[in-house]
Enzyme design. Structure first.
Site, mmCIF file in Angstrom:
data_model
loop_
_atom_site.group_PDB
_atom_site.id
_atom_site.type_symbol
_atom_site.label_atom_id
_atom_site.label_comp_id
_atom_site.label_asym_id
_atom_site.label_seq_id
_atom_site.Cartn_x
_atom_site.Cartn_y
_atom_site.Cartn_z
ATOM 1 N N ASN A 1 0.838 -1.201 0.000
ATOM 2 C CA ASN A 1 0.000 0.000 0.000
ATOM 3 C C ASN A 1 0.868 1.245 0.000
ATOM 4 O OD1 ASN A 1 -0.546 1.950 2.496
ATOM 5 N ND2 ASN A 1 0.138 -0.023 3.333
ATOM 6 N N PHE B 1 -1.790 8.174 4.280
ATOM 7 C CA PHE B 1 -2.668 8.736 5.331
ATOM 8 C C PHE B 1 -3.908 9.449 4.796
ATOM 9 C CE2 PHE B 1 1.052 9.528 8.547
ATOM 10 C CZ PHE B 1 1.051 8.192 8.881
ATOM 11 N N SER C 1 5.334 5.301 8.865
ATOM 12 C CA SER C 1 4.702 5.072 7.569
ATOM 13 C C SER C 1 5.696 5.440 6.470
ATOM 14 C CB SER C 1 3.443 5.919 7.422
ATOM 15 O OG SER C 1 3.042 5.888 6.062
ATOM 16 N N ASN D 1 4.905 6.086 3.448
ATOM 17 C CA ASN D 1 4.202 6.728 2.334
ATOM 18 C C ASN D 1 4.010 8.225 2.491
ATOM 19 O OD1 ASN D 1 3.820 4.219 0.963
ATOM 20 N ND2 ASN D 1 2.324 3.702 2.554
ATOM 21 N N THR D 2 4.532 8.795 3.575
ATOM 22 C CA THR D 2 4.564 10.245 3.727
ATOM 23 C C THR D 2 6.041 10.622 3.703
ATOM 24 O OG1 THR D 2 2.523 10.275 5.020
ATOM 25 C CG2 THR D 2 3.993 12.166 5.275
ATOM 26 N N LYS E 1 5.368 3.558 17.121
ATOM 27 C CA LYS E 1 5.352 2.477 16.127
ATOM 28 C C LYS E 1 6.500 2.692 15.163
ATOM 29 C CE LYS E 1 2.311 0.158 12.816
ATOM 30 N NZ LYS E 1 0.911 0.017 12.391
ATOM 31 N N ASN F 1 5.696 -1.417 11.334
ATOM 32 C CA ASN F 1 4.903 -0.963 10.195
ATOM 33 C C ASN F 1 5.222 -1.814 8.946
ATOM 34 O OD1 ASN F 1 3.320 0.881 8.583
ATOM 35 N ND2 ASN F 1 3.675 2.375 10.204
HETATM 36 C C1 LIG Z 1 -3.853 -0.726 3.549
HETATM 37 C C2 LIG Z 1 -3.009 -0.489 4.768
HETATM 38 C C3 LIG Z 1 -3.098 0.732 5.442
HETATM 39 C C4 LIG Z 1 -2.320 0.961 6.574
HETATM 40 N N1 LIG Z 1 -2.448 2.164 7.244
HETATM 41 C C5 LIG Z 1 -1.746 2.369 8.396
HETATM 42 C C6 LIG Z 1 -1.893 3.561 9.130
HETATM 43 O O1 LIG Z 1 -2.680 4.455 8.796
HETATM 44 N N2 LIG Z 1 -1.147 3.716 10.259
HETATM 45 C C7 LIG Z 1 -0.275 2.753 10.701
HETATM 46 O O2 LIG Z 1 0.365 2.926 11.745
HETATM 47 N N3 LIG Z 1 -0.130 1.587 10.017
HETATM 48 C C8 LIG Z 1 -0.837 1.387 8.891
HETATM 49 N N4 LIG Z 1 -0.686 0.205 8.205
HETATM 50 C C9 LIG Z 1 0.305 -0.783 8.678
HETATM 51 C C10 LIG Z 1 -0.329 -1.867 9.549
HETATM 52 O O3 LIG Z 1 -0.874 -1.321 10.710
HETATM 53 C C11 LIG Z 1 0.721 -2.913 9.943
HETATM 54 O O4 LIG Z 1 1.708 -2.292 10.731
HETATM 55 C C12 LIG Z 1 1.399 -3.569 8.745
HETATM 56 O O5 LIG Z 1 0.490 -3.754 7.696
HETATM 57 C C13 LIG Z 1 2.019 -4.930 9.112
HETATM 58 O O6 LIG Z 1 1.057 -5.824 9.611
HETATM 59 P P1 LIG Z 1 0.315 -6.918 8.681
HETATM 60 O O7 LIG Z 1 1.365 -7.649 7.939
HETATM 61 O O8 LIG Z 1 -0.454 -7.781 9.641
HETATM 62 O O9 LIG Z 1 -0.585 -6.137 7.795
HETATM 63 C C14 LIG Z 1 -1.444 -0.043 7.060
HETATM 64 C C15 LIG Z 1 -1.365 -1.273 6.381
HETATM 65 C C16 LIG Z 1 -2.131 -1.502 5.259
HETATM 66 C C17 LIG Z 1 -2.021 -2.824 4.560
#
Ligand SMILES: Cc1cc2nc3c(=O)[nH]c(=O)nc-3n(C[C@H](O)[C@H](O)[C@H](O)COP(=O)(O)O)c2cc1C
Length: 347
Positions: free
Chosen positions: A110, A114, A172, A174-175, A208, A237
């Site tokens: 992704n 944000f 993140s 992506n910022t 985080k 993350n």
């Molecule tokens: C579509 C998407 C959006 C995410 N948005 C955020 C976010 O806004 N803030 C954040 O701290 N992590 C965000 N994450 C990261 C997840 O919270 C997590 O840390 C990461 O995906 C690893 O866990 P997973 O493998 O179980 O998905 C996002 C992940 C995905 C896939």
């Protein structure tokens, strides 16, 4: 996979990933998604920040960015649910498409950046909900903010009274530039400002971090968190790295990778973090968790709690019950009376 979810998955998996997500939020809002009504096995009960949780399995940030459905999500059987990331003002995020499934790899990429309705919208929803269950609030910064640290302070101060814990998301990918906030001086300054801002209404404060942190980065991050007596670190993350064995044609999309391809890296960085933290505060393991064995390995590597998001995309809500049952069986197999007994067993 439960029969009802198999049917839903036939529809969801054919949609663009973000459209499918929107539909899931709508289904949760309307009460269409079955709740997990079975009580959790007593061995899964954990005590964190002076609070009892019936199980250590959490929903990671990003699924419910605007606090639309925290209580419906708790109803799926999670022990904790994290909303956000919330930014001070609403923003669109990056152009779509910006979320990609990698089914061959059980992963997701992704580059959302944000998108969200901003602080006021999340705040008004959190104010309206009953204070039941553990709901954490993850805060971030607006892309165009002239003072990003101030964005965390603004969100944390406003949301603290309605949060069971707060998370500063400095990881993140992506910022642009956000991850620079993980540097020793920047992170120390940021977290101290947030701590001061919530001093009147203290709630557990976590940070985080990225699974891409180097050993030197971890030395700095943990030193800052120990100095400031933080309440936890979430590791972590999404990753900017791309394991060489990815199969999916989407593997080169820009953004953060999550799901199964992240499991090994996230576990290793958690273990290194735990070695440095020496049980001074709890850790949350996150990244690629999709089974009880994954959750158990993360607990043995030093996590008191775990979180997941991406594997829900492939398994749906029945995954939560399955992970809990598998984890309880693994604790019995290895003669641990509780999750707490297994925390850090591999260190
Ligand atoms: C579509 C998407 C959006 C995410 N948005 C955020 C976010 O806004 N803030 C954040 O701290 N992590 C965000 N994450 C990261 C997840 O919270 C997590 O840390 C990461 O995906 C690893 O866990 P997973 O493998 O179980 O998905 C996002 C992940 C995905 C896939």
């Amino acid at each position: 996979m439960a029969v009802w979810y198999h049917a839903a998955d036939l529809v969801l998996s054919r949609l663009d990933a973000e459209d499918a997500h929107g539909l899931s939020i709508r289904a949760l809002k309307s009460g269409l998604v079955p709740r997990d009504r079975r009580p959790d096995p007593p061995s899964l009960a954990v005590q964190v920040w002076g609070r009892p949780l019936s199980n250590p399995i959490g929903l990671a940030a990003g699924f419910d960015k605007n606090a639309d459905v925290p209580d419906a999500l708790l109803g799926l059987g999670f022990g904790l649910v994290e909303i956000g990331s919330v930014t001070p003002t609403p923003q669109d995020g990056n152009p779509r498409p910006r979320v990609f499934r990698l089914p061959e790899d059980r992963g997701v990429i992704n580059r959302m950046g944000f998108p969200g309705q901003g602080l006021d919208a999340a705040l008004s929803r959190l104010k309206r909900r009953p204070r039941r269950g553990v709901v954490g609030v993850n805060v971030g910064a607006n892309k165009d903010s002239p003072d990003r640290a101030a964005d965390y302070v603004t969100c944390a101060a406003a949301l603290a009274p309605y949060a069971d814990y707060l998370v500063c998301n400095v990881s993140s990918p992506n910022t642009p530039g956000l991850r620079n906030l993980q540097g020793r001086t920047q992170l120390g300054g940021l977290l101290k400002r947030v701590q001061d801002a919530i001093a009147a209404e203290p709630v557990p404060l976590l940070v985080k971090i990225a699974p891409d942190a180097t050993d030197d980065d971890l030395d700095d991050i943990v030193a800052v968190c120990r100095d400031l007596r933080m309440d936890g670190i979430i590791i972590g993350n999404t990753t900017l790295s791309r394991p060489a064995n990815l199969q999916s044609p989407r593997r080169s999309e820009a953004g953060g990778l999550s799901g199964a391809p992240l499991t090994a890296l996230a576990t290793e960085v958690l273990r290194k973090t735990a070695q440095r933290v020496e049980r001074q505060f709890p850790l949350i393991g996150c990244g690629g968790i999709g089974s009880g064995a994954d959750a158990y390995a993360r607990i043995r590597a030093g996590a008191t709690l775990v979180q997941l998001y991406s594997m829900l995309v492939y398994e749906g809500p029945p995954l939560v019950r399955r992970i809990k049952d598998e984890l309880a069986a693994l604790l019995v197999r290895d003669r641990f009376a509780s999750v707490a007994d297994a925390v850090g067993a591999d260190l």
